[in-house]
Structure formats: C-alpha cells, structure tokens
Design a protein around this motif. Structure first.
Motif, mmCIF file in Angstrom:
data_model
loop_
_atom_site.group_PDB
_atom_site.id
_atom_site.type_symbol
_atom_site.label_atom_id
_atom_site.label_comp_id
_atom_site.label_asym_id
_atom_site.label_seq_id
_atom_site.Cartn_x
_atom_site.Cartn_y
_atom_site.Cartn_z
ATOM 1 N N SER A 179 0.811 -1.221 0.000
ATOM 2 C CA SER A 179 0.000 0.000 0.000
ATOM 3 C C SER A 179 0.844 1.269 0.000
ATOM 4 C CB SER A 179 -0.933 0.008 1.212
ATOM 5 O OG SER A 179 -1.780 -1.116 1.217
ATOM 6 N N CYS A 180 1.948 1.251 0.735
ATOM 7 C CA CYS A 180 2.787 2.452 0.886
ATOM 8 C C CYS A 180 4.015 2.285 -0.009
ATOM 9 C CB CYS A 180 3.182 2.652 2.349
ATOM 10 S SG CYS A 180 1.766 2.782 3.471
ATOM 11 N N ARG A 181 3.855 2.574 -1.269
ATOM 12 C CA ARG A 181 4.891 2.287 -2.257
ATOM 13 C C ARG A 181 6.078 3.244 -2.172
ATOM 14 N NH1 ARG A 181 3.905 -2.688 -4.049
ATOM 15 N NH2 ARG A 181 5.196 -2.237 -5.867
ATOM 16 N N LYS A 182 5.942 4.308 -1.375
ATOM 17 C CA LYS A 182 7.043 5.271 -1.233
ATOM 18 C C LYS A 182 7.869 5.004 0.023
ATOM 19 C CE LYS A 182 4.535 8.946 -3.652
ATOM 20 N NZ LYS A 182 4.018 10.338 -3.562
ATOM 21 N N LEU A 183 7.575 3.920 0.721
ATOM 22 C CA LEU A 183 8.297 3.609 1.950
ATOM 23 C C LEU A 183 9.774 3.384 1.644
ATOM 24 C CD1 LEU A 183 7.705 3.102 5.007
ATOM 25 C CD2 LEU A 183 7.744 0.675 4.466
ATOM 26 N N CYS A 184 10.618 4.164 2.315
ATOM 27 C CA CYS A 184 12.054 4.107 2.056
ATOM 28 C C CYS A 184 12.822 3.453 3.201
ATOM 29 C CB CYS A 184 12.583 5.524 1.824
ATOM 30 S SG CYS A 184 14.312 5.616 1.348
ATOM 31 N N ARG A 185 12.324 3.609 4.439
ATOM 32 C CA ARG A 185 13.007 3.037 5.602
ATOM 33 C C ARG A 185 12.026 2.202 6.414
ATOM 34 N NH1 ARG A 185 15.630 8.375 6.520
ATOM 35 N NH2 ARG A 185 14.182 8.673 8.251
ATOM 36 N N LEU A 186 12.412 0.971 6.709
ATOM 37 C CA LEU A 186 11.597 0.070 7.522
ATOM 38 C C LEU A 186 12.480 -0.517 8.615
ATOM 39 C CD1 LEU A 186 8.990 -1.500 8.111
ATOM 40 C CD2 LEU A 186 9.730 -3.209 6.421
ATOM 41 N N HIS A 187 12.155 -0.197 9.871
ATOM 42 C CA HIS A 187 12.916 -0.692 11.013
ATOM 43 C C HIS A 187 12.002 -1.559 11.873
ATOM 44 C CE1 HIS A 187 15.826 3.029 10.838
ATOM 45 N NE2 HIS A 187 15.776 2.330 9.711
ATOM 46 N N LEU A 188 12.348 -2.822 12.025
ATOM 47 C CA LEU A 188 11.599 -3.757 12.857
ATOM 48 C C LEU A 188 12.542 -4.264 13.941
ATOM 49 C CD1 LEU A 188 9.895 -5.802 9.988
ATOM 50 C CD2 LEU A 188 8.903 -3.903 11.284
ATOM 51 N N GLU A 189 12.151 -4.066 15.194
ATOM 52 C CA GLU A 189 13.001 -4.475 16.307
ATOM 53 C C GLU A 189 12.179 -5.239 17.336
ATOM 54 O OE1 GLU A 189 15.051 -2.331 20.141
ATOM 55 O OE2 GLU A 189 15.239 -1.335 18.217
ATOM 56 N N ASN A 190 12.670 -6.417 17.705
ATOM 57 C CA ASN A 190 12.004 -7.229 18.722
ATOM 58 C C ASN A 190 10.541 -7.494 18.352
ATOM 59 O OD1 ASN A 190 11.887 -8.710 21.071
ATOM 60 N ND2 ASN A 190 11.562 -6.957 22.408
ATOM 61 N N CYS A 191 10.316 -7.804 17.101
ATOM 62 C CA CYS A 191 8.980 -8.179 16.610
ATOM 63 C C CYS A 191 9.031 -9.681 16.327
ATOM 64 C CB CYS A 191 8.617 -7.388 15.357
ATOM 65 S SG CYS A 191 8.501 -5.606 15.614
ATOM 66 N N VAL A 192 8.600 -10.492 17.284
ATOM 67 C CA VAL A 192 8.895 -11.927 17.265
ATOM 68 C C VAL A 192 8.114 -12.706 16.216
ATOM 69 C CG1 VAL A 192 9.598 -11.940 19.670
ATOM 70 C CG2 VAL A 192 7.205 -12.358 19.109
ATOM 71 N N ARG A 193 7.017 -12.159 15.712
ATOM 72 C CA ARG A 193 6.233 -12.896 14.717
ATOM 73 C C ARG A 193 6.698 -12.636 13.289
ATOM 74 N NH1 ARG A 193 -0.075 -13.306 16.721
ATOM 75 N NH2 ARG A 193 0.369 -13.890 18.868
ATOM 76 N N ILE A 194 7.670 -11.765 13.148
ATOM 77 C CA ILE A 194 8.208 -11.488 11.816
ATOM 78 C C ILE A 194 9.126 -12.636 11.400
ATOM 79 C CG2 ILE A 194 9.645 -9.919 10.470
ATOM 80 C CD1 ILE A 194 6.846 -8.874 11.231
ATOM 81 N N THR A 195 8.896 -13.163 10.205
ATOM 82 C CA THR A 195 9.686 -14.285 9.696
ATOM 83 C C THR A 195 10.267 -13.925 8.329
ATOM 84 O OG1 THR A 195 7.895 -15.383 8.466
ATOM 85 C CG2 THR A 195 8.012 -15.804 10.842
ATOM 86 N N ASP A 196 10.826 -14.929 7.679
ATOM 87 C CA ASP A 196 11.379 -14.718 6.337
ATOM 88 C C ASP A 196 10.308 -14.312 5.322
ATOM 89 O OD1 ASP A 196 13.796 -15.383 7.391
ATOM 90 O OD2 ASP A 196 13.970 -17.339 6.409
ATOM 91 N N CYS A 197 9.038 -14.555 5.631
ATOM 92 C CA CYS A 197 7.959 -14.143 4.719
ATOM 93 C C CYS A 197 7.955 -12.619 4.545
ATOM 94 C CB CYS A 197 6.606 -14.605 5.247
ATOM 95 S SG CYS A 197 6.351 -16.389 5.167
ATOM 96 N N SER A 198 8.245 -11.896 5.616
ATOM 97 C CA SER A 198 8.339 -10.435 5.507
ATOM 98 C C SER A 198 9.500 -10.030 4.618
ATOM 99 C CB SER A 198 8.500 -9.812 6.897
ATOM 100 O OG SER A 198 7.298 -9.894 7.644
ATOM 101 N N LEU A 199 10.595 -10.768 4.714
ATOM 102 C CA LEU A 199 11.757 -10.477 3.868
ATOM 103 C C LEU A 199 11.427 -10.745 2.396
ATOM 104 C CD1 LEU A 199 14.641 -11.991 6.045
ATOM 105 C CD2 LEU A 199 13.687 -9.678 6.070
ATOM 106 N N GLU A 200 10.661 -11.794 2.151
ATOM 107 C CA GLU A 200 10.215 -12.072 0.783
ATOM 108 C C GLU A 200 9.316 -10.940 0.283
ATOM 109 O OE1 GLU A 200 8.321 -15.844 1.040
ATOM 110 O OE2 GLU A 200 10.175 -16.937 1.519
ATOM 111 N N GLY A 201 8.498 -10.408 1.187
ATOM 112 C CA GLY A 201 7.648 -9.272 0.829
ATOM 113 C C GLY A 201 8.457 -8.035 0.491
ATOM 114 N N VAL A 202 9.557 -7.841 1.195
ATOM 115 C CA VAL A 202 10.454 -6.725 0.895
ATOM 116 C C VAL A 202 10.988 -6.838 -0.524
ATOM 117 C CG1 VAL A 202 12.729 -5.763 1.425
ATOM 118 C CG2 VAL A 202 11.108 -6.217 3.272
#
Length: 228
Positions: free
Chosen positions: A139-162
């Motif tokens: 949805s936010c196609r202009k997103l330039c910086r994404l910082h995720l810290e101590n978010c335990v449910r984040i997996t490699d699927c998010s990296l694939e989304g990146v």
C-alpha cells in the motif's frame, strides 16, 4: 491580537510545537482551531510509546504522514507478548487478548490513509505479523526506511515481501527478530543489493518451536534466560 485572528498557516505553525494531547485540548475551544487540528498537513510525524495510545483521538491519519514510530519498551513485551502462543498460560493469553490486534488494526488504517509514508519503525510490537508488513509494503509504495526491532512474529515471509513489493525501500533493519533466518537475510542481500540491510542478533537467536516438537531442556532454559 486574539489567537484566532491569526491565519491558518500561522496557527498550523503554532500547533506544530504542541504534543498530541495539547493539540487536541486546544482544538476543543472553537471551530477554527478544530479545523487546524484536523488539517492533515499538521500530522507528518507520529510517535507512539504504547499500543493504548493508538486508540486515542488526539491525532489525525492522512496523506501527509511521512514518519511513523511505534515503540513499546515494557517488561510485558518480554514476559508475555514474546512467548509462543502455545506456551502461554491462560493469564498471559488474557493479557494479550486486550491489545494483540491493536497495532495490526492501526496499521491497516495506515495502509488505507497514508500512501506517502516514508519511514516506519516498529519496536516491541510482539503481535505484528508478516501479513501486516506485506500489506504495508503493497500500500505504501514510497516507503524508504523500515525498522523492525524485537517483533517476534516477523519471519522470512516479511523479507520475501520486501523483495517483491519494497520497490522504494533503501534501508531495512530487522533487529532481535528471532524468527528471521540467515537464509532469508541472504536472499534479500542477493536479490536487493541496493537495500542497506541490518539484522542485529536476529539470525542467531533461538526461533520459535511448534507444540508437537520436543525442544531440548537446555534450549528452553537458554530462551528463558534471554528474555528474563
């Protein structure tokens, strides 16, 4: 000169020096100041220090939002939210049930209303999942910086989304996200070498285990000590 005799641009400038609660309190005094409060141009930056703040009506979401930060530094994150669901006691599940969907619901509103988001930081948001991140990237196609810290449910699927949807992404941090693997990080580095990637401790932490899988006692004790 009375305050309301100032033009809209001057009032916007004055409001910019106030915190969210002060802005809302001032906006309740008259219609003119309420219009200033509701002006999306006033809300280019938002910072929240707990999920309960997301439920308040002291801010406005809109296309002017560029910088968003949700940081929850609390012992509850470590001792309750960060535990696998199947390991939680009924008391811990009851605590989580009161806030587990708050950040995800808020992020869905951001997806709908803030297409120009430039920077997002989520820290200690233990209930944010891969779908929340992927929806945001779509949805936010202009997103330039994404910082995720101590978010335990984040997996490699998010990296694939990146890789698939983060066309504008230039900086990605996934620090202390224990379910991110070295293989997932390597895939991002290979497929998107233009992204500045940081992953402090993430791939070296003990990932979640499934209920039917027997985990050695030594590893369980190690994980308990990590979050105690």
């Amino acid at each position: 000169m009375h305050l309301i005799q100032l033009n809209h641009e001057c009032l916007l400038h004055l409001f910019s020096f106030l915190d969210k609660d002060s802005r809302r309190s001032l906006s309740l005094t008259c219609h003119q100041l309420r219009d200033v409060f509701l002006d999306p141009c006033l809300w280019s930056l938002l910072h929240f220090s707990s999920p309960c703040q997301l439920r308040r009506d002291n801010f406005v979401l809109g296309p002017s939002l560029r910088y968003l930060t949700i940081c929850w530094y609390s012992s509850r994150v470590l001792k309750v939210c960060n535990i696998e669901d199947w390991l939680k006691s009924s008391f811990q599940k009851d605590i989580c049930s009161k806030h587990e969907s708050v950040v995800s619901t808020f992020m869905s509103h951001v997806c709908q209303m803030c297409p120009n988001l430039f920077s997002l930081t989520l820290s200690g948001c233990g209930h944010i999942n891969d779908q929340d991140v992927i929806s945001l990237l779509r949805s936010c196609r202009k997103l330039c910086r994404l910082h995720l810290e101590n978010c335990v449910r984040i997996t490699d699927c998010s990296l694939e989304g990146v890789v698939a949807h983060g066309d504008s992404l230039a900086e990605l941090k996934v620090d202390f996200c224990r379910n991110v693997t070295q293989a997932g990080l390597q895939a991002v580095a290979e497929k998107r070498p233009d992204i500045q990637l940081s992953a402090e401790r993430s791939a070296g932490m003990i990932p979640d285990s499934k209920p039917e899988r027997r985990v050695p006692l030594r590893r369980v004790l190690h994980k308990v000590l990590q979050f105690s």
